[in-house]
Write an enzyme that holds these catalytic residues in place. Sequence first.
Site, PDB file in Angstrom:
ATOM      1  N   ARG A  38       0.818  -1.221   0.000  1.00 43.80           N
ATOM      2  CA  ARG A  38       0.000   0.000   0.000  1.00 43.80           C
ATOM      3  C   ARG A  38       0.853   1.273   0.000  1.00 43.80           C
ATOM      4  O   ARG A  38       0.596   2.188  -0.791  1.00 43.80           O
ATOM      5  CB  ARG A  38      -0.973  -0.012   1.176  1.00 43.80           C
ATOM      6  CG  ARG A  38      -2.141  -0.986   0.993  1.00 43.80           C
ATOM      7  CD  ARG A  38      -3.087  -0.955   2.176  1.00 43.80           C
ATOM      8  NE  ARG A  38      -2.418  -1.355   3.412  1.00 43.80           N
ATOM      9  CZ  ARG A  38      -2.962  -1.260   4.624  1.00 43.80           C
ATOM     10  NH1 ARG A  38      -4.180  -0.755   4.761  1.00 43.80           N
ATOM     11  NH2 ARG A  38      -2.312  -1.667   5.686  1.00 43.80           N
ATOM     12  N   ASN A  56      -6.759  -2.507   1.671  1.00 43.00           N
ATOM     13  CA  ASN A  56      -6.771  -3.964   1.751  1.00 43.00           C
ATOM     14  C   ASN A  56      -8.200  -4.471   1.693  1.00 43.00           C
ATOM     15  O   ASN A  56      -9.119  -3.840   2.218  1.00 43.00           O
ATOM     16  CB  ASN A  56      -6.149  -4.435   3.066  1.00 43.00           C
ATOM     17  CG  ASN A  56      -4.631  -4.359   3.056  1.00 43.00           C
ATOM     18  OD1 ASN A  56      -4.014  -4.242   1.998  1.00 43.00           O
ATOM     19  ND2 ASN A  56      -4.034  -4.419   4.232  1.00 43.00           N
TER      20      ASN A  56
END
Length: 776
Positions: A38, A56
């Site tokens: 990320r 996520n």
Amino acid sequence: MAAVDRKQTETALNSATVAVEERRRISISGIVQGVGFRPFVYRLAVSSGLKGFIRNTPSGVLIEVQGASPLLDLFSHAVRQDAPPLARIETVEEKLIDSLPEENFVIGYSSAGSEVETLIPPDIALCEECRKELFDPANRRFRYPFINCTNCGPRYTIVSRLPYDRPFTSMHTFAMCGECECEYRDPLDRRFHAEPTACPVCGPALQLVDASGRTSVADDVLAETSTILRSGGIIALKGVGGFHLAVDASNEDAVRRLRARKGREAKPFAVMMRDAVITGRYCELSDGELAALNAAEAPIVLLKKRDGTALAPSVAPESDRLGVMLAYSPLHALLFDGSPEVLVMTSANFSEEPITSENDDAVKRLQGIADAFLLHNRPIYLKCDDSVTIHLSGKLRQLRRSRGYVPAPVYLRESGPSVLGTGGELKNTIALLKDSHAILSQHIGDMKNFESYRHFEHVARHLQHLFQVSPELVVHDLHPDYMTTLWAARQELPRLGVQHHHAHLASCLAEQREEGPAIGLILDGTGYGFDGRIWGGELLVGDCGGAERFASLEPMPLPGGEAAIMQPWRAAVGYLFRSFSEMPELPFMKGRSIEPVVELLEKQVGIYETSSCGRLFDAIAALCGLKGEISYEGEAAVALTHAAGGSAGDSAFSYGLQEENGRWIMLVSPIVRDAAAAVLHGVSVAEISRRFHRTLLDCFQEIIARASMATGIKTVALSGGVFQNALLFETLIRELEAGGYRVLAHSLVPSNDGGLSLGQAMIGREYLKGNYRGVH
């Protein structure tokens, strides 16, 4: 976008001034959580002036990104090509969606969902950046034994469920301090959403307890631990996946004391070394072996020992190899700062029990073994042994697949129904098939042990819960008395029993993503045959759906069954009895009660017939006088192979091929007769071992040639625990390939029974598809 050419970027930027803005939704599956994915995407988007978000999901990560089309093209390319080193992208789905009025790119909250498809990363060894911080006096984590970041640290052993976020890990009880919180929330920081993030102020801590339960009040418990090790003491050390027992590997008395207390008479101990430079002083190191030692997985690597080192002889007696791992956790790295340069580092348990992972349990169970306990208060949710590997024929090959590799999947040729494979009785693992993934458990061990059985039950539940898989079928070994067979019978699911060696063949094909058919040479110690005999030297021709037993080693009598496994002299008597009309008298018989065993053979009482190649190794080792009794399975075979000195030689014993009822029999009795004659003529054990290996190589290649001529198949699959024998394995591959065969061999999963569950599950999938034919 470091990998994107500057000219491409400039062209894209120029085009972006006139291009119409668009928005794309990108869904990515694979190992993309807990590996810095990320923040990588965030930095990429921000540096490109793009808008949107990443978060996520139970299926992986979801990206929505908005900007000029040329920049989105470059962004999409960089996401695929420049992902963090520990990330493993499996699928990328991208589509255009409606644009939104946004100004920034952000990292969103994880979303929950009913379907879990993402993959959890394994536990990762200490990275170089964290190592530098660990020994930097100016760093606030200086000498903090739980330092980690998105590129390293515990993962699988601390997670309870997905998504992989801190509340669902064993770190949820440690509230982050302000500084750790800032790092954790900063997308530009290396510790952004590194779930085990902590520091001395807010994280786990060490505790040193002596054998009587008293807690040390020393300012530096690591220094005190090192003092105990230097003085020959035994430390029970809580690591990433469980406890180790550590002792100075140069102190013979200390190593012997550990063997006596642990109940491990002769099986080699693994060692941990400070770094690769020190490893090079004790062992020979190839480039491949060096790469394996330094890899993020940090496995134990079996290396050839150098002569004349300071290593205590009792560390790895009668073995030319030493199992070595480098200090892979910050705690290990700190321990070596004041300890001996080589430590025995073996699983903390009694012989054949599973590794211990809880503080109270360790102190209770290891009383009488450890002199002191180095504990910490970060719970281990799932205990996980060290992985064991060996570099053979150009590849690193798994002997025990566990920490560092689990639960990274084995990718399959195609998708299919969900199936659970329960593995075997020894070296047990569990395999769970989901779509095109085979998720193998860590090493569980000997299922005859109650603690191992409890661990098996826990892992089976945990894998299904973690990946939210409901198997349509449970597959087990044909042996009716295996604990895994009995467990499968208690499940409220359809079940299938499959032949042991067919599962070995299927495991090799599955790992190689091969459909088959192939000629499978399957060599091991024990496998239940559909005829009630113990198989173990088999040539199967087939695929995951079914196979023909084209050939097998000549069945020989095994007096006392399992008793003969730990007393190879019994196996030797049985093989001699079958091979001679009149038993020869060999030196190994002196002082042993041979007559009662011969009487059992004559009356056919308590006799088991076996075609096992492993038992053949045992019998030859015993009749040579090498190993009459053993303390662990395979010890006699290891000694016999070691005696060959790394060469199969040119001379061979006699063998024969005989067709019986449509199947070829590889005759063992001529080998036994020649080996006995060699002993009586005073031929050295080294020469007998070389001739024996050459005989097997010649025999196996001849029967493979016959199978190839009969079927037209030129692909050969090698599986079974005997192929842990480096001499036999490497020589056979080299000579088969020189003969024009394409050879498939294990590297991702063990060739021993640790890979059995994968083959079982694959056969089960064929059964559900209606393609199962069995073995005939």
